[in-house]
Design a protein around this motif. Structure first.
Motif, PDB file in Angstrom:
ATOM      1  N   ARG A  71       0.812  -1.236   0.000  1.00 32.49           N
ATOM      2  CA  ARG A  71       0.000   0.000   0.000  1.00 32.49           C
ATOM      3  C   ARG A  71       0.840   1.279   0.000  1.00 32.49           C
ATOM      4  N   ASP A  74      -1.638   2.961  -4.192  1.00 32.74           N
ATOM      5  CA  ASP A  74      -3.010   2.452  -4.116  1.00 32.74           C
ATOM      6  C   ASP A  74      -3.378   1.704  -5.391  1.00 32.74           C
ATOM      7  N   ARG A  76      -6.029   0.555  -7.982  1.00 36.98           N
ATOM      8  CA  ARG A  76      -7.286   1.134  -8.429  1.00 36.98           C
ATOM      9  C   ARG A  76      -8.204   0.069  -9.022  1.00 36.98           C
ATOM     10  N   ARG A  89      -7.886  -2.787   0.101  1.00 39.84           N
ATOM     11  CA  ARG A  89      -8.505  -1.469  -0.086  1.00 39.84           C
ATOM     12  C   ARG A  89      -9.532  -1.172   1.006  1.00 39.84           C
TER      13      ARG A  89
END
Length: 262
Positions: A71, A74, A76, A89
């Motif tokens: 992390r 990020d 997507r 997430r």
């Protein structure tokens, strides 16, 4: 925090893990730096107790993948990363609590002692100091580093520094360990010692490992291989399965065929 002020061990329990959940499940993962695509639709799994090798040439996207898994970047949608069934997430704290990492670049403070580095890491993860010290000395002993606990990192050899980083990564008792080019720059005895210790943890303690490397000789026969080139998974499976997918007689030839420019 309890009323007596003692810190709580933050490690998730095995009861929190769904039955048969992969230690790591990556699906449809893509990433780009601006217009430059680095990863494209990456899919693979690592099961508990499995020693998996992320094998690919320099520039294949291995370090970027590790940055997403930890992390630092990020991921997507529609890409997803799950650690023992927990979506990174959605619940990053719970997912990362099961994760230990050894990055390619050294991250120990060279002016602190080995034990001070490990105790600081333990404090960041909420461990009581006494418990962190007990675990640190245990992990250092297993890596034949107990006699260097009080030495400054600056005074260590390259192999000793790497073993200290492995001990630090294991301090929080992760269920999944990521190692990015963990033996780069080490002499052969140090490389063998680190790899032997990690493989032993897979067999004896059920630790899941994703070992990223560009060195074909670091792939044991029983390993699961994820062959990465130009940001794409070109083959995945046991060594024999990868050879069959590549139509190659051995792993060096399979590596050459699967990582050739397309």
């Amino acid at each position: 925090m309890p009323r007596d002020g003692a810190a709580v061990d933050p490690s998730p329990t095995d009861a929190d893990i769904p039955p048969a959940a992969p230690a790591l499940a990556v699906a449809r993962l893509s990433f780009a730096y601006g217009a430059r695509r680095v990863l494209q639709d990456v899919d693979f799994r690592v099961m508990p107790g499995e020693f998996a090798v992320l094998l690919g040439p320099n520039g294949a996207g291995k370090s970027t993948l590790f940055a997403l898994l930890t992390r630092l970047f990020d991921a997507r949608p529609p890409g997803s990363i799950r650690i023992f069934g927990t979506a990174l997430r959605d619940a990053p704290g719970m997912a990362l609590a099961r994760l230990g990492v050894v990055f390619q670049q050294p991250t120990l403070d060279p002016d602190l002692s080995v034990i001070e580095n490990l105790l600081y890491h333990g404090a960041l993860h909420g461990l009581r100091r006494a418990e962190a010290r007990r675990r640190a000395l245990h992990e250092l002993a297993r890596l034949e580093m107990a006699d260097r606990a009080g030495s400054t990192v600056r005074a260590l050899s390259g192999g000793q520094r790497r073993r200290a980083e492995v001990a630090r990564a294991l301090l929080t008792r992760p269920r999944l360990l990521l190692l990015d080019e963990a033996t780069t720059g080490l002499d052969l005895p140090s490389r063998l010692a680190v790899r032997r210790h990690i493989r032993g943890l897979c067999a004896e303690e059920g630790l899941a490992v994703l070992w990223a490397t560009h060195l074909i000789e670091e792939v044991p026969e029983e390993a699961r291989v994820v062959m990465l080139a130009d940001g794409q998974v070109r083959a995945e499976g046991r060594v024999a399965e990868v050879l069959a997918q590549a139509g190659a007689p051995d792993l060096p030839e399979a590596f050459a065929r699967l990582t050739a420019p397309r």
